[in-house]
Design a protein around this motif. Sequence first.
Motif, PDB file in Angstrom:
ATOM      1  N   ASP A  61      -7.629   6.498   1.045  1.00 60.29           N
ATOM      2  CA  ASP A  61      -7.850   5.556   2.134  1.00 60.29           C
ATOM      3  C   ASP A  61      -7.738   6.247   3.498  1.00 60.29           C
ATOM      4  O   ASP A  61      -7.482   5.590   4.505  1.00 60.29           O
ATOM      5  CB  ASP A  61      -6.847   4.405   2.026  1.00 60.29           C
ATOM      6  CG  ASP A  61      -7.304   3.159   2.762  1.00 60.29           C
ATOM      7  OD1 ASP A  61      -8.519   3.023   3.017  1.00 60.29           O
ATOM      8  OD2 ASP A  61      -6.449   2.321   3.091  1.00 60.29           O
ATOM      9  N   ARG A  62      -7.906   7.588   3.500  1.00 57.97           N
ATOM     10  CA  ARG A  62      -7.977   8.405   4.709  1.00 57.97           C
ATOM     11  C   ARG A  62      -6.652   8.566   5.446  1.00 57.97           C
ATOM     12  O   ARG A  62      -6.624   8.801   6.653  1.00 57.97           O
ATOM     13  CB  ARG A  62      -9.053   7.862   5.673  1.00 57.97           C
ATOM     14  CG  ARG A  62     -10.461   7.888   5.083  1.00 57.97           C
ATOM     15  CD  ARG A  62     -11.495   7.344   6.045  1.00 57.97           C
ATOM     16  NE  ARG A  62     -11.334   5.903   6.245  1.00 57.97           N
ATOM     17  CZ  ARG A  62     -10.859   5.370   7.355  1.00 57.97           C
ATOM     18  NH1 ARG A  62     -10.494   6.136   8.369  1.00 57.97           N
ATOM     19  NH2 ARG A  62     -10.769   4.059   7.466  1.00 57.97           N
ATOM     20  N   TYR A  63      -5.554   8.434   4.724  1.00 57.86           N
ATOM     21  CA  TYR A  63      -4.260   8.763   5.313  1.00 57.86           C
ATOM     22  C   TYR A  63      -3.980  10.256   5.127  1.00 57.86           C
ATOM     23  O   TYR A  63      -4.321  10.842   4.093  1.00 57.86           O
ATOM     24  CB  TYR A  63      -3.132   7.977   4.653  1.00 57.86           C
ATOM     25  CG  TYR A  63      -3.033   6.538   5.088  1.00 57.86           C
ATOM     26  CD1 TYR A  63      -2.197   6.163   6.132  1.00 57.86           C
ATOM     27  CD2 TYR A  63      -3.778   5.547   4.445  1.00 57.86           C
ATOM     28  CE1 TYR A  63      -2.094   4.839   6.523  1.00 57.86           C
ATOM     29  CE2 TYR A  63      -3.686   4.220   4.835  1.00 57.86           C
ATOM     30  CZ  TYR A  63      -2.842   3.872   5.875  1.00 57.86           C
ATOM     31  OH  TYR A  63      -2.752   2.559   6.256  1.00 57.86           O
ATOM     32  N   ALA A  80      -3.742   6.947  -3.723  1.00 58.85           N
ATOM     33  CA  ALA A  80      -4.500   5.837  -3.139  1.00 58.85           C
ATOM     34  C   ALA A  80      -4.505   5.912  -1.616  1.00 58.85           C
ATOM     35  O   ALA A  80      -5.524   5.630  -0.969  1.00 58.85           O
ATOM     36  CB  ALA A  80      -3.918   4.510  -3.609  1.00 58.85           C
ATOM     37  N   ASN A 137       0.826  -1.208   0.000  1.00 60.54           N
ATOM     38  CA  ASN A 137       0.000   0.000   0.000  1.00 60.54           C
ATOM     39  C   ASN A 137       0.862   1.261   0.000  1.00 60.54           C
ATOM     40  O   ASN A 137       0.506   2.272  -0.608  1.00 60.54           O
ATOM     41  CB  ASN A 137      -0.916   0.030   1.223  1.00 60.54           C
ATOM     42  CG  ASN A 137      -1.943  -1.074   1.223  1.00 60.54           C
ATOM     43  OD1 ASN A 137      -2.012  -1.871   0.295  1.00 60.54           O
ATOM     44  ND2 ASN A 137      -2.745  -1.153   2.271  1.00 60.54           N
TER      45      ASN A 137
END
Length: 216
Positions: free
Chosen positions: A88-90, A84, A37
């Motif tokens: 994904d809320r990073y 991405a 990821n």
Amino acid sequence: MARNRETATLVFVTMPLGGGELKYGFRSRLRDSLRDNFGQTVIANGVSIQNLVIGANSPKPARASRRTETGYEGSYCSTNRIAALRADRYSITRAKPSKIQGGNHSDTYFATVNGIKVAFLSNALDSGGRGAAAGFPSQYGVRLATSADTGELVYGAEFPRLPSYSYDLEDGSVFSSKTDPSQANELRNSGGLFKEKDAGFYNQGHFAALYGVTAN
């Protein structure tokens, strides 16, 4: 699952550097299931040291992080994974680009090693002529950075690290500087005019000795 605080794995992420790509290596405590990821590649036997640095002070890659129910997870990430990860809320801390450093009393010089412009600061031209007396910068095989090198310089890397040599001047003082590895043999065989201070780390053998990983 909380961040892995027990072990660190040597990995690299990729980021732009000049017109190419830098492999920025570091010790990651990110859990294995998240490595893809983040775009982290484990540094294993057979790795190419071309365009690879370990632990450089500048530039720095982007960093992704977020809190979870059990703690915190975050690490450096490859540039091509930022979108991405953000989706994904990073939270993303922007990469720190390479800049030409220096000021009134120092300038940036560099040598190209493994496809990387390895840079350092020197006040050689402001040291009362001692640098010139030692043949700096040409005798050391290094070049003064110019605006054309903006965004291409790497500072303060653990690997590669340039060797350093000193020169005894007629007035009893000593001048020393980092040098291009390709000049090291010539300086070493200078009949004692130049003395090795630091052998440096820059080739496959050095990498294997430092990290226990065979390299190409």
